[in-house]
Every structure is written in structure tokens, then in C-alpha cells.
Design a protein around this motif. Structure first.
Motif, PDB file in Angstrom:
ATOM      1  N   HIS A 147     -63.279  37.193 -85.381  1.00 53.33           N
ATOM      2  CA  HIS A 147     -64.321  37.911 -86.113  1.00 53.33           C
ATOM      3  C   HIS A 147     -64.671  39.167 -85.318  1.00 53.33           C
ATOM      4  O   HIS A 147     -64.103  39.388 -84.251  1.00 53.33           O
TER       5      HIS A 147
ATOM      6  N   ASP B  20     -68.729  40.788 -78.699  1.00 56.19           N
ATOM      7  CA  ASP B  20     -68.216  39.987 -77.583  1.00 56.19           C
ATOM      8  C   ASP B  20     -66.797  39.469 -77.820  1.00 56.19           C
ATOM      9  O   ASP B  20     -66.215  38.825 -76.951  1.00 56.19           O
ATOM     10  N   HIS B  21     -66.244  39.765 -79.015  1.00 55.96           N
ATOM     11  CA  HIS B  21     -64.863  39.355 -79.302  1.00 55.96           C
ATOM     12  C   HIS B  21     -63.920  40.547 -79.472  1.00 55.96           C
ATOM     13  O   HIS B  21     -62.710  40.381 -79.508  1.00 55.96           O
TER      14      HIS B  21
ATOM     15  N   ASP C  96     -66.250  31.631 -83.222  1.00 57.31           N
ATOM     16  CA  ASP C  96     -67.640  31.179 -83.104  1.00 57.31           C
ATOM     17  C   ASP C  96     -68.023  30.293 -84.287  1.00 57.31           C
ATOM     18  O   ASP C  96     -69.195  30.131 -84.613  1.00 57.31           O
TER      19      ASP C  96
ATOM     20  N   HIS D 102     -66.479  30.245 -77.192  1.00 58.94           N
ATOM     21  CA  HIS D 102     -67.322  30.094 -76.003  1.00 58.94           C
ATOM     22  C   HIS D 102     -67.315  28.630 -75.604  1.00 58.94           C
ATOM     23  O   HIS D 102     -67.288  27.748 -76.463  1.00 58.94           O
TER      24      HIS D 102
HETATM   25 ZN    ZN Z   1     -69.085  35.089 -79.646  1.00 57.85          ZN
END
Ligand code: ZN
Ligand code: ZN
Length: 207
Positions: free
Chosen positions: A56, A60-61, A148, A189
């Protein structure tokens, strides 16, 4: 197939590097940050990175996408429904005081049921909206990269742009919990898990 992982950035994102030792072909899933640490693993294994797969488009990705694309010229894969997030990387960064250039263009839009060919492997795309509209999981044999959407004893948050708890729970129960019980789950994560373990013990899901 060889699987490496590295935890990157302030959100401790799992970035996965998959390669074929014989042919040196490689792919990266979710290069969220710390391009140099990701590329260190790539260099150590002498991989030639062909594809960057994004579960996605949260910052943070995708944070290191630009740098890695620049250095490897790999093709970037994303579900179209997350394009608004992807194109807003700069704005996503501003919220955390981070400065970004606009990200490189997406080379391939993926959708549910797609099969991405990598060497002798088929990477199945499972669209699992809920955490974000264009969230997907990637399945290679008995291994699932769940982004996520599903964590070890957890689920993705749904209070961000385009999130939906109803959709997330539906995605997990109807698209992930139907996979083989033994399927290993490598989340975006935290530690890995299995489909069985989550079916039995995930406190957020009544299945
Ligand atoms: Zn994330
Ligand atoms: Zn996310």
C-alpha cells in the motif's frame, strides 16, 4: 527463493527482499525508508532488483521507493486505489517533518487475482482493502506478505484516509482466512505469524 528482511525507519517497517541465488534476480517489498540498508542486502546477495512491490502507499512503506528506483531502475507495482496516497507522499512527509521529492511513476497497476511473474515464481495479488483502499497482500506459495492488513495478533488501523473497519475485517476473514492454515504470514510491522495462529488467537477478529 531466498527471503531477507530489514526493519526500516521510525515506524519500524518490515522491508522484504526476495531473490534467486542462481539467477541473481530480486524483488523488494515495501521499501519504506533507509534505502542504503536495503541496498546493502541487495549488494551482499548480488541481486539485480527487477520489481518493487508495494502492499500500500503509506509513507512508511514507500519512503525509499524513489532512491531505489533511481539506483536499480526496478519496476514499481501498486494497486490503483492507493494512487492518491502515493501521489501525496510529500504531504504525508510533511506531517512527520520529513522532506520528500515526488515519487517516481508507477509502472504497473495491480488488481485482485493478478499473478506477477518473477523468475519461476508466481506472485499472487490479493486485494485486501480496509487499512487503505488499495491495500494488497502478496502470496508466494505458502508465504503471505500481509502489509498493514494483518499483523501477529493485530490488524491494521482504519482511522487514516480511506480506511474502513468493516472492509478490513471482511478482507481478513474472506480473503486471508481461506488460505491454507499453515500459510506463513510476514506482516508490514512486527514478528511473523501463521494463518492458523491468527484464526485462533487474533483478539480483533471473531471468525
Ligand atoms: Zn505501515
Ligand atoms: Zn499503512
Amino acid at each position: 527463493m531466498k527471503l531477507n528482511s530489514v526493519v526500516v525507519g521510525q515506524f519500524q517497517t518490515n522491508c522484504y527482499i526476495i531473490g534467486n541465488k542462481k539467477t541473481s534476480g530480486g524483488i523488494i517489498i515495501d521499501p519504506g525508508d533507509e534505502a542504503e540498508n536495503i541496498l546493502k542486502i541487495v549488494d551482499e546477495n548480488k541481486y539485480i532488483i527487477e520489481n518493487i512491490l508495494l502492499t500500500h502507499a503509506h509513507i512508511d512503506h514507500i519512503g525509499a521507493c524513489g532512491k531505489i528506483k533511481q539506483l536499480t531502475n526496478a519496476k514499481i507495482f501498486l494497486h490503483k486505489d492507493d494512487l492518491p496516497l502515493y501521489e501525496n507522499l510529500k504531504k504525508q512527509g510533511e506531517q512527520f517533518g520529513m522532506v520528500f521529492d515526488d515519487p517516481p511513476e508507477i509502472d504497473n497497476f495491480i488488481k485482485d487475482g493478478d499473478s506477477i511473474k518473477f523468475e519461476d515464481l508466481a506472485i499472487e495479488v490479493i486485494h485486501t482493502p480496509g487499512h487503505s483502499p488499495g491495500s494488497v497482500c502478496f502470496k508466494i506459495g505458502e508465504i503471505l506478505f500481509s502489509g498493514d492488513t494483518l499483523f501477529n495478533s493485530g490488524i491494521g488501523r482504519t482511522d487514516l484516509w480511506g480506511g474502513s473497519t468493516t472492509e478490513l475485517l471482511e478482507s481478513i476473514t474472506e480473503k486471508l482466512f481461506v488460505l491454507d492454515d499453515g500459510t506463513a504470514v510476514y506482516p508490514g510491522h512486527g514478528p511473523k505469524t501463521t494463518i492458523t495462529h491468527e484464526k485462533i488467537s487474533n483478539p480483533f477478529i471473531n471468525s
